[in-house]
Design a protein around this motif. Structure first.
Motif: not given
Length: 270
Positions: A253-260, A193-197
């Motif tokens: 922002s999406v990348t940071i959310a993914e790492k968190v 999902l985060f790859s798509a986001l």
């Protein structure tokens, strides 16, 4: 007398540079600065007219002098992009869940989704503007459409990525479908999902700008069209840079959310 040799004195700056280049973001920043310098010098030496290719210094001047104009057009594009990102991904996730649990609907509607995705967004945008007008709705729908398909495909792939042996074990233990979904399928699908986001975070800006190209009085897309037809190249380049900066901020922002939120990632997820 100092015991530091000449070789040691020379090696200190070299070691500093080597350490600097090991920092993740330093090489691309230096490369970008180098390109800007080459661009500035090349335009000045070649005597290229400003209305054809402005120098970076001209673009920087416009970024400062036209800051109010850029800000005025930035906010509509930001709102359209965020709403398109929200609704496009939300409907993509919901459609993926339905397709995974109802195979007949998957067989019936997934090819239709693929067909719609093959239509260029520039061809769809005028139709949506004719139907919904020049307001916010058409731009949000365009931005949503461009986000929808990557999220749908990746989410379906993620929900189906569960190990068949784990699924069989859950069924032996009498796990219900909701339990399998929330505790197994959904957890497995998050990296996909985060790859798509990440893709959607940049394409939603493209969708909003395309919608503004077709019909809008405000927004970065409208400003790009206005600057192009009036040969205001420095303003055109400045607007493009602001649009790119918006996409970069959303992606970060999406990348940071993914790492968190995600501490693991399967090899299949891209």
């Amino acid at each position: 007398m100092s015991n530091v040799t000449a070789d040691q004195k020379v090696s200190k700056p070299a070691n500093f540079l080597m350490a600097l280049f090991k920092i993740k973001y330093v090489p691309p920043v230096l490369a970008a600065l180098g390109l800007i310098v080459v661009w500035e010098i090349g335009v000045k030496l070649a005597g290229v007219p400003t209305y054809i290719a402005p120098a970076p210094s001209d673009v920087g001047t416009v970024l400062v002098s036209e800051l109010d104009l850029l800000a005025k057009n930035f906010w509509p594009t930001l709102i359209e992009s965020l709403l398109g990102f929200l609704f496009g991904n939300m409907f993509g996730i919901l459609a993926a869940i339905v397709f995974v649990h109802f195979k007949k609907l998957d067989a019936a509607f997934f090819p239709l989704a693929v067909f719609v995705n093959t239509i260029p967004i520039l061809a769809i945008a005028p139709i949506l503007v004719l139907i919904f007008g020049n307001g916010l709705i058409a731009k949000v729908i365009i931005a949503s459409l461009i986000c929808f398909f990557p999220t749908l495909v990746n989410m379906v792939r993620g929900l189906q990525a569960i190990n068949p042996q784990m699924l069989e074990l859950a069924r032996i233990l009498s796990a219900s479908k909701p339990e399998i979904f929330w505790k197994m399928r959904l957890q497995m699908s998050l990296p996909y999902l985060f790859s798509a986001l990440k893709i959607a975070s940049t394409t939603c800006v493209i969708g909003a700008i395309v919608g503004e190209w077709v019909g809008a009085d405000v927004g970065l897309g409208a400003l790009i069209i206005d600057a192009t037809f009036n040969f205001r190249s420095p303003l055109l380049y400045a607007t493009v840079f602001v649009s790119s900066g918006l996409a970069v901020v959303l992606f970060a922002s999406v990348t940071i959310a993914e790492k968190v939120l995600i501490k693991w990632k399967p090899e299949q997820a891209v």
